[in-house]
Design a protein around this motif. Structure first.
Motif, PDB file in Angstrom:
ATOM      1  N   ARG A 189      32.786  17.763 -27.850  1.00  0.00           N
ATOM      2  CA  ARG A 189      31.399  17.826 -27.379  1.00  0.00           C
ATOM      3  C   ARG A 189      31.030  16.514 -26.704  1.00  0.00           C
ATOM      4  NH1 ARG A 189      29.753  19.139 -33.054  1.00  0.00           N
ATOM      5  NH2 ARG A 189      30.006  21.402 -33.338  1.00  0.00           N
ATOM      6  N   GLY A 190      30.228  16.619 -25.651  1.00  0.00           N
ATOM      7  CA  GLY A 190      29.764  15.396 -25.029  1.00  0.00           C
ATOM      8  C   GLY A 190      28.796  15.632 -23.898  1.00  0.00           C
ATOM      9  N   GLN A 191      28.121  14.557 -23.507  1.00  0.00           N
ATOM     10  CA  GLN A 191      27.171  14.616 -22.394  1.00  0.00           C
ATOM     11  C   GLN A 191      27.874  14.704 -21.047  1.00  0.00           C
ATOM     12  OE1 GLN A 191      23.852  14.794 -22.428  1.00  0.00           O
ATOM     13  NE2 GLN A 191      23.704  14.742 -24.664  1.00  0.00           N
ATOM     14  N   ARG A 192      29.145  14.287 -21.007  1.00  0.00           N
ATOM     15  CA  ARG A 192      29.846  14.227 -19.723  1.00  0.00           C
ATOM     16  C   ARG A 192      31.196  14.943 -19.841  1.00  0.00           C
ATOM     17  NH1 ARG A 192      28.245  10.870 -15.913  1.00  0.00           N
ATOM     18  NH2 ARG A 192      30.397  10.515 -15.230  1.00  0.00           N
ATOM     19  N   VAL A 193      31.212  16.181 -19.396  1.00  0.00           N
ATOM     20  CA  VAL A 193      32.434  16.990 -19.393  1.00  0.00           C
ATOM     21  C   VAL A 193      32.628  17.500 -17.972  1.00  0.00           C
ATOM     22  CG1 VAL A 193      33.577  19.057 -20.289  1.00  0.00           C
ATOM     23  CG2 VAL A 193      32.176  17.633 -21.820  1.00  0.00           C
ATOM     24  N   LEU A 194      33.803  17.208 -17.394  1.00  0.00           N
ATOM     25  CA  LEU A 194      34.057  17.522 -15.995  1.00  0.00           C
ATOM     26  C   LEU A 194      34.754  18.882 -15.887  1.00  0.00           C
ATOM     27  CD1 LEU A 194      35.600  15.046 -13.372  1.00  0.00           C
ATOM     28  CD2 LEU A 194      35.695  17.514 -13.178  1.00  0.00           C
ATOM     29  N   THR A 195      34.001  19.875 -15.462  1.00  0.00           N
ATOM     30  CA  THR A 195      34.541  21.201 -15.186  1.00  0.00           C
ATOM     31  C   THR A 195      34.510  21.431 -13.677  1.00  0.00           C
ATOM     32  OG1 THR A 195      32.429  22.386 -15.257  1.00  0.00           O
ATOM     33  CG2 THR A 195      33.547  21.978 -17.367  1.00  0.00           C
ATOM     34  N   ASP A 196      34.873  22.625 -13.256  1.00  0.00           N
ATOM     35  CA  ASP A 196      34.833  22.942 -11.819  1.00  0.00           C
ATOM     36  C   ASP A 196      33.416  22.927 -11.265  1.00  0.00           C
ATOM     37  OD1 ASP A 196      37.538  23.248 -11.997  1.00  0.00           O
ATOM     38  OD2 ASP A 196      37.543  25.434 -11.849  1.00  0.00           O
TER      39      ASP A 196
ATOM     40  N   LEU B 282      33.739  10.680  -9.276  1.00  0.00           N
ATOM     41  CA  LEU B 282      34.898  10.930 -10.121  1.00  0.00           C
ATOM     42  C   LEU B 282      35.437  12.341  -9.922  1.00  0.00           C
ATOM     43  CD1 LEU B 282      36.773   9.880 -12.378  1.00  0.00           C
ATOM     44  CD2 LEU B 282      35.070  10.689 -14.036  1.00  0.00           C
ATOM     45  N   GLU B 283      34.564  13.291  -9.663  1.00  0.00           N
ATOM     46  CA  GLU B 283      35.017  14.669  -9.467  1.00  0.00           C
ATOM     47  C   GLU B 283      36.042  14.775  -8.344  1.00  0.00           C
ATOM     48  OE1 GLU B 283      30.527  15.165 -10.507  1.00  0.00           O
ATOM     49  OE2 GLU B 283      31.906  13.582  -9.843  1.00  0.00           O
ATOM     50  N   ARG B 284      35.822  14.059  -7.249  1.00  0.00           N
ATOM     51  CA  ARG B 284      36.776  14.113  -6.128  1.00  0.00           C
ATOM     52  C   ARG B 284      38.101  13.471  -6.510  1.00  0.00           C
ATOM     53  NH1 ARG B 284      35.229  14.752  -0.831  1.00  0.00           N
ATOM     54  NH2 ARG B 284      37.375  15.480  -0.584  1.00  0.00           N
ATOM     55  N   VAL B 285      38.030  12.355  -7.217  1.00  0.00           N
ATOM     56  CA  VAL B 285      39.253  11.672  -7.638  1.00  0.00           C
ATOM     57  C   VAL B 285      40.102  12.592  -8.510  1.00  0.00           C
ATOM     58  CG1 VAL B 285      40.149   9.771  -9.051  1.00  0.00           C
ATOM     59  CG2 VAL B 285      38.271   9.363  -7.432  1.00  0.00           C
ATOM     60  N   VAL B 286      39.478  13.247  -9.476  1.00  0.00           N
ATOM     61  CA  VAL B 286      40.219  14.140 -10.378  1.00  0.00           C
ATOM     62  C   VAL B 286      40.751  15.351  -9.613  1.00  0.00           C
ATOM     63  CG1 VAL B 286      39.991  15.612 -12.414  1.00  0.00           C
ATOM     64  CG2 VAL B 286      38.998  13.318 -12.414  1.00  0.00           C
ATOM     65  N   GLU B 287      40.012  15.810  -8.626  1.00  0.00           N
ATOM     66  CA  GLU B 287      40.517  16.897  -7.782  1.00  0.00           C
ATOM     67  C   GLU B 287      41.791  16.469  -7.054  1.00  0.00           C
ATOM     68  OE1 GLU B 287      39.259  19.345  -3.703  1.00  0.00           O
ATOM     69  OE2 GLU B 287      37.797  18.063  -4.705  1.00  0.00           O
ATOM     70  N   TRP B 288      41.759  15.305  -6.431  1.00  0.00           N
ATOM     71  CA  TRP B 288      42.917  14.817  -5.674  1.00  0.00           C
ATOM     72  C   TRP B 288      44.117  14.545  -6.570  1.00  0.00           C
ATOM     73  CZ3 TRP B 288      39.244  10.862  -3.034  1.00  0.00           C
ATOM     74  CH2 TRP B 288      38.625  11.459  -1.922  1.00  0.00           C
TER      75      TRP B 288
END
Length: 447
Positions: A11-18, A357-363
């Protein structure tokens, strides 16, 4: 509140999904992500992890360009050290290159030797590329059927004699064969004739080494790959792009429908030729680190989608092969070891450019997974493997080569201050403890 009890809930305030970074709860069962719900849903788990305020849960990264070198050159690296380094850097899947191991992975028998080396030592999941060399066209389909993710070739001397390069007509022949079963050819694209006509690299002056591997050598080779991919209909991938000159023809080929993808690496996106001291052979790689103006265009190529992904090209060696005593770029092994550092390197540079960060994780995650057609990697979403990393994006550290898991402690990033620390890594829902290897070996079509 649900009646289901998961193996693990994060659980957390910051979870990176699609959908981006949001407050979420993630339920994990049987090594897979089973549920992603808004924070407050009350998912129940036998184990519950509450993220700290400064932590982001991200999908584990996929590094599709790693030279593990075991067996045969295990003193350069090995599956235990490489996969520990990967896990420490938030990388939960690597795909191993067919060289510089002995034997190289150019037959099913050699692939089996590689798998036996890896199966009890891997802390993250590991897949394998096959190799395309002169005379092994008949081995490509059997390797494909045995589960390699594609085939690597060189268009000039590979650096090791047991992995010879393809001439351009041989490349075309192998592309035609690979197209017949919808395989993938990944290409070290530098033209051997252009390199032969370039100045010598010998000596300690970095600029001389840079001139020995001109952009033109990449450009000519990439043009040749594009046309052969166009003629044969095969899927082709350009490895470790360093020449921004090639971006226009790559973009044109993609618009034309050529089945082409392209990667670049952290060293081309974070280092500058102008700042490399003479004799600093830790910076030597092929193709080379180029000028500031070139770096800017590579970043633009990423943002525009011309370059598809960022991978390490982790190519370590023993310290002595880097010739630290003399600093001779003509003698030193060409390769940068960066498997553990890729995410903080790219994040440090990206955030200064306003890239999220979303773009970095995508790449570095989703796109390499797509390249290798990994069906259950690269996303934090139900049905995918619970490969996760807890990332403290604002925490800083100074690179100390002695503290890295890489077997040989030499890096061009020594003393560099970086942002972003991976605090925990999970492979299939189990936290990597760096003592018991629990990674699995992957096969194309079943991963």
């Amino acid at each position: 509140m649900t009646d289901i009890e998961y193996d693990l809930v994060v659980r957390g305030q910051r979870v990176l999904t699609d959908e981006g970074i949001d407050p979420r709860e993630v339920g994990i069962s049987g090594g897979r992500i089973a549920a992603v719900e808004p924070l407050g849903a009350g998912l129940a788990g036998r184990e519950v992890i509450e993220l700290a305020e400064d932590e982001t849960l991200i999908p584990g990264l996929v590094d599709s360009h790693v030279h593990v070198n075991e067996p045969g050159r295990t003193e350069w690296e090995g599956f235990a050290s490489a996969t520990k380094a990967a896990a420490a850097g938030g990388v939960t899947t690597i795909i191993d290159m067919p060289l510089n191991s002995i034997p190289p992975t150019v037959s099913v028998d050699a692939l089996n030797v590689k798998r036996r080396s890896a199966e009890t030592q891997s802390f993250v999941d590991v897949g394998f590329w096959g190799g395309a060399i002169p005379g092994n066209t008949g081995d490509l389909r059997p390797l494909h059927e045995e589960g390699v993710f594609g085939f690597k070739c060189f268009l000039l001397h590979s650096g090791v004699d047991e992995f010879p390069h393809l001439e351009i007509d041989e490349l075309e022949k192998d592309l035609a064969e690979i197209a017949s079963f919808d395989g993938l050819m990944i290409v070290h694209a530098e033209d051997s004739q252009a390199i032969d006509h370039a100045p010598s690299a010998e000596g300690a002056v970095y600029e001389r080494f840079l001139h020995s591997r001109p952009r033109g050598a990449e450009n000519v080779a990439i043009a040749g790959v594009i046309e052969r991919a166009r003629w044969t209909g095969a899927r082709a991938h350009i490895l470790h792009l360093s020449s921004s000159d090639a971006l226009a023809m790559i973009a044109s080929a993609k618009r034309d429908g050529v089945k082409l993808t392209v990667e670049t690496c952290p060293h081309y996106l974070t280092l500058l030729a102008e700042e490399i001291p003479d004799g600093a052979t830790a910076f030597k790689c092929c193709p080379p680190i180029r000028e500031a103006s070139n770096r800017e265009l590579l970043w633009k190529g990423l943002e525009d989608g011309v370059i598809d992904c960022i991978v390490s090209d982790h190519s370590p060696s023993t310290v002595d092969l880097k010739d630290p005593e003399h600093g001779d770029f003509g003698v030193a092994w060409g390769g940068v070891a960066s498997l553990q550092l890729g995410l903080p390197l790219i994040w440090t540079e990206a955030r200064q450019r306003g890239i999220p960060l979303e773009r970095v994780v995508e790449w570095m995650g989703r796109r390499p997974a797509e390249l290798a057609r990994l069906q259950r990697k690269g996303h934090l979403a139900p049905g995918y493997d619970a490969d996760l990393a807890v990332f403290a994006a604002d925490e800083t550290f100074v690179v100390d080569a002695e503290k890295l898991h890489h077997k040989n402690h030499i890096t061009p990033y020594q003393g560099k201050s970086l942002s972003g620390v991976v605090r925990r890594t999970f492979v299939r829902g189990t936290e990597v403890d760096f003592s018991e290897p629990k990674g699995q070996l992957l096969r194309r079509g079943s991963a």
